[in-house]
Each structure stands twice: as structure tokens, then as C-alpha cells.
Design an enzyme around this catalytic site. Structure first.
Site, PDB file in Angstrom:
ATOM      1  N   LYS A  16       0.709  -9.447  -0.795  1.00 22.57           N
ATOM      2  CA  LYS A  16       0.634  -8.532  -1.937  1.00 22.57           C
ATOM      3  C   LYS A  16       1.722  -7.482  -1.784  1.00 22.57           C
ATOM      4  O   LYS A  16       1.798  -6.812  -0.745  1.00 22.57           O
ATOM      5  CB  LYS A  16      -0.738  -7.864  -2.035  1.00 22.57           C
ATOM      6  CG  LYS A  16      -0.957  -7.101  -3.341  1.00 22.57           C
ATOM      7  CD  LYS A  16      -2.412  -6.663  -3.485  1.00 22.57           C
ATOM      8  CE  LYS A  16      -2.677  -6.076  -4.873  1.00 22.57           C
ATOM      9  NZ  LYS A  16      -2.045  -4.769  -5.073  1.00 22.57           N
ATOM     10  N   CYS A  30       0.839  -1.198   0.000  1.00 26.38           N
ATOM     11  CA  CYS A  30       0.000   0.000   0.000  1.00 26.38           C
ATOM     12  C   CYS A  30       0.877   1.252   0.000  1.00 26.38           C
ATOM     13  O   CYS A  30       1.744   1.413   0.860  1.00 26.38           O
ATOM     14  CB  CYS A  30      -0.926   0.006   1.214  1.00 26.38           C
ATOM     15  SG  CYS A  30      -1.993   1.463   1.294  1.00 26.38           S
TER      16      CYS A  30
END
Length: 696
Positions: free
Chosen positions: A473, A434
Site C-alpha cells: 500500500k 503511512c
């Protein structure tokens, strides 16, 4: 649409629109190849139109809808309210007659509320009926349910409730219709910090990541007294300069983290060097910044970060020198449960717009795997209801995971154990990519890409705590041009991850420029066979999907993110291997399905309708970028193409192509009725933003 309407109140036909002068921004007198090279969608000339003129709010009366909608073009900035103001508004809203007691709304009987005068909601049924907003068109979304509408008189479709009395056919509207809700007793335990999580505690102890009976401040004081501050400290981890990575990356390094080791000396060395870098003194930093190039904080950050990365990579390589028996032991927790993502259509976790109604819509359009919005681990452990709402799962989501974000191994380990206890999920994804400043400044998200030993501790702690598959991720790296996942891809599998998704952009790149798929292929080739590698970035047609899969057979599948926001029927296109020239009526039906799903999820009362409208508008801030297939000179459309101003094949298609927030509000009014007085809207996301140099 004031700016699109001719003097007679009708939109020009495409034939007459083509005669209108078009500016260079619209691609006038340019070939399709030239437009594509400029990243402009090559719309057929007969559909082009001049850009609409945005009147100022102080000008003509036509400006009122723009100001009312809070269009981004008008430069309207919503005033940020303090917590005290918000609390006061909530209290006033509770006293309003429109805030009818739910029990009275269900039964219509004033005496049905057990709290009587002590109830915080209104019991004035007459005042509620007098002030209740007008009924909406259509039927109640709970008409086919086994039980009556849970909102009763407060439902905006209450006039249709008479059908419920005679409708007793079973339907999918059951109590198990949505899962993973937060139980009140669990929330109270989390509030009091009394929730027992023994598995994570045991796992953290086995990894040497817990030091009992020592506060954060006490441990930091001990380390600082033993280890004096050194000039060799990485700026990326310890700089207090405004132009570098924020000092919060260091300030929030968890003092309870201790790397694996065979002795106390080894533990102290590892903790000091990697997990707990000491902060430079402020006066030293100010002196260095004043003598050096103060304006070029990125150069300093990259130079020192490069040195830090070299040290940490050497430690990571040393730590990975282990016997085959040890390596097989690390794989055992991951082998308890596996998930197969190969060749499946995976809807990425999408902040704000990737809510349950949108995922449910994508499932109906062909998505195979869905994942909830990113939830912060600390907020889940504190029992915040708004954060737990991100874990909700619909019964149609047959392969469903949740994504969590955390900066420290103990936080992530406790979060995954809590999710494993209270939720039904098929996998848990840990976000390490992120780029948002709020997340990075806390040491989570992309900040972990600069700390491979921290990544190792988090993945090992999470994978060893639960049987649920753990996926990760990541992005290619923190800085643009300084990719590093290829050197960690094999280790990520050995640490305990079942799959890794690589977004082909760096943290600094955010969402600008094209994703680096060649680098994703390179990482997939280096990954062990047991680790599934997923690619992510710029998938916008079945042609893109086929190319990525054929170029790299070792790639398990591709994750679809912004492409699904702009055209959620992308999943249908991939499965049917065709370019769907979808009509405006078909697109409107998709919006109607979303609204129906939203009313079922958020409620059909006044508050639920406006919540559905809000998220619908957030979604419409993406969908306008879609250019219909029949209007393009070159097919398929690419994700980075900027759509010019154009007329659609009918009025509705033209309305859907508008980048004006006022027109998005008009679309919402077609589905949810008129907006309340004083309604404003400004899109939350700026998906194309390129990060400034001072933010890394």
C-alpha cells in the site's frame, strides 16, 4: 442534549426549525450548487438549525456534561501520564476488590485459585459483590455458547447466566471463534530473541542483505572511515534541520542492508550511495541553514530530494536491466500462491477503529475482504501482546490479511515469516504510505517513497520468504505535486508483489483535498498484467464505486476506508446499487451489533465494557458526519462535504448528528450503561489535518 433541547424539554419539529435563523455557515439563502462548491452538505432548509452554543466549563450547570465528556470544543487537554504513574495505577487497580481473580469469578469458589495468597488478584468475594457495578440491560453475549460465560461473576450480565445451565445447543462460540492469538511459548522465545526464522535468514543472505558478527555501531564506523561526508548527500536523507524531513530517516538506516551486486566493490558503492547515506556534520548544516533561507525548509528539502530521486531512479533503472530468465525467476515465489481481489469490496486497514468487532460488522454488511490494523514489525518481533492483538481474525472473515510496517528488509522478512508460522492469513500487506510522523521518523511508511532501492529490498525479501501473497500500500509520493509511483509501478510487480493499493494523495497532503484518481488510472495503465492495482480515496457511495471502475477497466477494485467509518452500510449500498435512506432505528441496531461483537471480543466484565465503550466513542467521532439521504438536496453525499447544523427526522437522528463528544457519550450510555465517575473522552484522530510544510 442540553444545547438542543427547547424550554419545554422537547426538540422542535423540522417545520418550526426551518423558521429559525440560519447563519451563512449553515447555507442560508444559498443554492445547493453554491453549497456543493463550498464543500458544504446541501441539507434541506426545513431541517437547518443555528449552530448550538457551547457553554464554557466555568459557566452554567449545563456545561458539566461537556466537561465530563471531554468534548473537543471545550479545549480540554488530558494530562499525559508518565510510565511510572501508569504502573502505579495498574498496581493499585490490581489491589482493588473489583479486580477479582478470574478463577474465582468463574467458579464462585475461593479455594479454586491454585496461587492462593500469592495471587495478584483479589479473593475478597464479599467486597467484590458490594462494589460491583450495576447490571446492564440485556443478556450476556455468551448466553448461546457451549460453555458458561468465561467471566462468571465478573460479567456485567451475570444475572442472566442461569440460562446457560440449560442451554446446550451448539453455536459459533467455539474455541476457534477467533484465530491468530499469541501463544505463550512463542512470546517467551520472542522476548529472549531465540525465535528461529531460517527462511528469512536464507532469503536475506541470498539478497546480500545480512552482514554477520558486526554490530550497528561497528559497521557505521567502518563506512564513515572509508567514505568521508560529502556535500552531495541528500537533505531528504541526511539533513539535521528542523524544517526538513527529520534526521531519523538517516539515523535509522539499517547498516546491515547491502544491495545486490557481483562484487564487494559493487556492494560498497550501492550501500554508500543509497541505503546508507552519511550524515552531514552538525556545524556544516548550521552554517548552511543560517546563510540560506532558514524559514523555508520545504524548498531546500524538495530541491535536494529531487536531486536524490534522480540518482536513485537511475540506479533503479540500471538495476532493472536484467535478462528474461532472471525476471522469470523473480516471479516464481509470487506464483506459488495468488490472491484474487478483482471486483471485491475491500475494507481498508483502519488504525484504532478498524478493530475485529468493526471488521466483523462490515462483513455482515457486505464486505468481501478485510485487513487488520497496521502492526509494527519490530513490536511483533519483540512479542508485544498489544501488537499481536492487531493480527486477530474472526471466523467470519473468509478473505483476511494483516498489514505490517517496517523500515528495513530484515525486519520485514522476519516479521512475515513469523506471521506465516503462527497466523492464518490470506495475504500480508506492507504499508509504504503511512503519513504519521511517528512512523515516518523511523524510516517506515511514507518515508520509503523517497527510497526506491529500499522498497525493492523490502518487497524482494518479503515475497521470497513466504508463500503467502505479498501486497503493498503506497501513496502517490512524499511531496504534493511530485508523484513518483508511476515510475515504480512496473518494478513493484517484478519485485514480487501480488497487488498494490494506491492512495491518491501524497504524504504531505495527508487526508486533505480530493484524491487524485486520474493519477491512479495512469499508474494502473502502466502496471503489468500480473500486478493487481487497487485505488483508494473518497469512495462514499455506489456511484463513486461505479465511476472509478468504469473510468479505468484495468483497475482491479477499490479500497474503502473512511467511507466505511462514516457509514459501514456502504458495502450494502454498492452490492444492491441503491442509496439507502437508513433510519435512526436501523443505525442504532448497527451500533448494538457492534457493541455485542465488542463484548464478545474484549469481554463482558467491567474492563471489557469500558474498552468497548472507548472504541465505540472513537467510531462515533466519524459517524456523526453522515447526513441522511432524505435530508439532502443533492444525492449522494460526498466525503469532503462538511455537514451543517441540522435537526434530524426524530430525536435520535438529531442526537446522532451532533458533533459534541458529550452526545456521543450519551449514545454509549444507551448501549453500555452509565459511564464511570471521572470518565473523559477526546477523539484520537484528526483525519482532515494537512501536514505542515516543515514536516514535508
Amino acid at each position: 442534549m442540553a444545547e438542543l433541547t427547547a424550554e419545554n424539554g422537547e426538540l422542535p419539529t423540522p417545520e418550526t426549525a426551518g423558521d429559525a435563523p440560519a447563519s451563512n455557515a449553515n447555507g442560508a439563502h444559498r443554492t445547493p450548487e453554491e453549497l456543493v462548491a463550498k464543500a458544504i452538505a446541501p441539507v434541506k432548509s426545513e431541517f437547518l438549525r443555528p449552530p448550538p452554543v457551547r457553554p464554557s466549563s466555568s459557566g452554567q450547570s449545563e456545561a458539566a456534561p461537556e466537561a465530563k465528556a471531554g468534548a473537543p470544543q471545550s479545549g480540554l487537554v488530558k494530562e499525559k501520564k508518565s510510565k511510572r504513574q501508569l504502573k502505579r495505577e495498574r498496581q493499585q487497580e490490581r489491589k482493588s476488590a473489583l479486580n477479582l481473580c478470574p478463577e474465582i469469578a468463574k467458579t464462585g469458589d475461593i479455594s479454586s485459585c491454585r496461587y492462593n495468597d500469592k495471587c495478584r488478584f483479589s479473593h475478597d468475594l464479599e467486597a467484590f459483590n458490594a462494589q460491583k457495578p450495576a447490571e446492564l440491560e440485556g443478556g450476556c453475549p455468551f448466553l448461546d455458547a457451549e460453555e458458561p460465560c468465561p467471566f462468571g461473576l465478573a460479567c456485567r450480565f451475570s444475572s442472566t447466566h442461569k440460562v446457560v445451565t440449560c442451554a446446550s445447543t451448539p453455536n459459533s462460540h467455539k474455541k476457534s471463534f477467533e484465530m491468530n492469538s499469541l501463544k505463550k511459548d512463542v512470546q517467551k522465545l520472542l522476548w529472549k530473541n531465540k525465535m528461529r526464522l531460517p527462511k528469512s535468514e536464507a532469503r536475506l543472505k541470498s539478497l546480500g542483505l545480512v552482514v554477520h558478527n558486526k554490530s550497528v555501531k561497528k559497521i557505521l564506523e567502518e563506512v564513515e572511515s572509508k567514505e568521508p561526508a560529502s556535500k552531495d548527500c541528500s537533505v531528504a536523507n541526511g539533513n539535521d534541520c528542523k524544517d526538513g524531513v527529520p534526521s531519523e530517516l538517516t539515523n535509522l538506516d539499517h547498516p546491515r542492508e547491502v544491495a545486490e551486486g557481483n562484487s564487494a566493490a559493487a556492494i560498497n558503492v550501492t550501500v554508500t550511495d543509497e541505503l546508507r547515506p552519511l550524515k552531514k556534520q552538525k556545524n556544516v548544516l548550521e552554517e548552511e541553514n543560517s546563510t540560506g533561507n532558514a524559514d523555508d525548509g520545504t524548498d531546500i528539502l524538495q530541491r535536494d530530494s529531487k536531486a536524490s530521486h534522480t540518482v536513485t531512479e537511475q540506479k533503479a533503472s540500471t538495476d532493472n536491466v536484467m535478462t528474461e530468465s532472471d525476471r522469470s525467476l523473480k516471479l516464481n515465489p509470487r506464483e506459488k500462491k495468488l490472491i484474487d481481489l478483482r471486483d471485491k469490496l475491500y475494507l481498508a486497514p483502519l488504525t484504532t477503529v478498524g478493530n475485529l468487532p468493526f471488521r466483523r460488522l462490515c462483513k455482515s454488511l457486505g464486505a468481501d475482504v478485510t485487513c487488520g490494523e497496521m502492526a509494527m514489525g519490530t513490536n511483533l518481533l519483540q512479542g508485544q501482546a498489544s501488537e499481536w492483538a492487531l493480527l486477530r481474525r474472526h471466523s467470519s472473515e473468509d478473505i483476511f490479511g494483516v498489514q505490517i510496517c517496517g523500515a528495513y528488509p530484515d525486519t520485514v522478512a522476519r516479521t512475515v515469516e513469523l506471521i506465516g508460522q503462527e497466523c492464518t492469513v490470506d495475504f500480508i500487506d506492507i504499508n509504504m504510505g503511512c503519513p504519521i510522523d511517528l512512523v515516518v521518523n523511523k524510516g517506515a511508511g511514507s518515508a520509503l517513497l523517497t527510497k526506491p532501492m529500499r522498497m525493492k529490498a523490502i518487497i524482494e525479501a518479503a515475497s521470497g520468504t513466504v508463500d503467502t501473497p505479498i501486497t503493498v500500500k503506497v501513496r502517490t509520493g512524499y511531496f504534493e505535486g511530485k508523484n513518483r509511483i508511476d515510475s515504480l509501478i512496473a518494478d513493484i510487480g517484478y519485485w514480487g508483489s501480488s497487488a498494490v493499493t494506491i492512495h491518491g494523495r501524497s504524504r504531505q497532503q495527508r487526508y486533505s483535498k480530493l484524491a487524485d484518481w486520474d493519477y491512479i488510472y495512469q499508474c494502473a495503465a502502466r502496471a503489468p498484467d500480473s500486478l493487481q492495482v487497487l485505488g483508494n480515496g473518497d469512495i462514499f457511495s455506489y456511484v463513486d464505486w461505479n465511476k472509478r471502475k468504469s473510468d479505468c477497466p484495468s483497475l482491479s477494485t477499490c479500497m474503502i476506508a473512511r467511507g466505511a467509518l462514516i457509514k459501514p452500510w456502504l458495502f450494502t449500498e454498492i452490492k444492491e446499487q441503491r442509496h439507502w435512506d437508513i433510519t435512526s432505528g436501523e443505525r442504532l441496531n448497527i451500533l448494538k451489533d457492534y457493541v455485542r461483537f465488542g463484548l464478545e471480543h474484549w469481554g463482558s466484565d467491567r474492563k471489557g465494557v469500558e474498552t468497548t465503550r472507548h472504541f465505540l466513542l472513537e467510531w462515533l467521532s466519524y459517524t456523526y458526519r453522515y447526513v441522511p439521504v432524505g435530508l439532502l438536496e443533492v444525492v449522494p453525499q460526498q466525503l469532503n462535504w462538511r455537514p451543517p447544523s441540522y435537526y434530524g427526522r426524530d430525536d435520535l437522528e438529531t442526537l446522532m448528528a451532533s458533533d459534541s463528544a458529550a452526545d456521543w457519550v450519551r449514545i454509549s450510555e444507551m448501549l453500555l450503561g452509565k459511564v464511570p465517575d471521572g470518565f473523559t473522552f477526546a477523539p484520537k484522530h484528526k483525519s482532515n489535518a494537512y501536514d505542515r510544510a516543515e514536516n514535508g
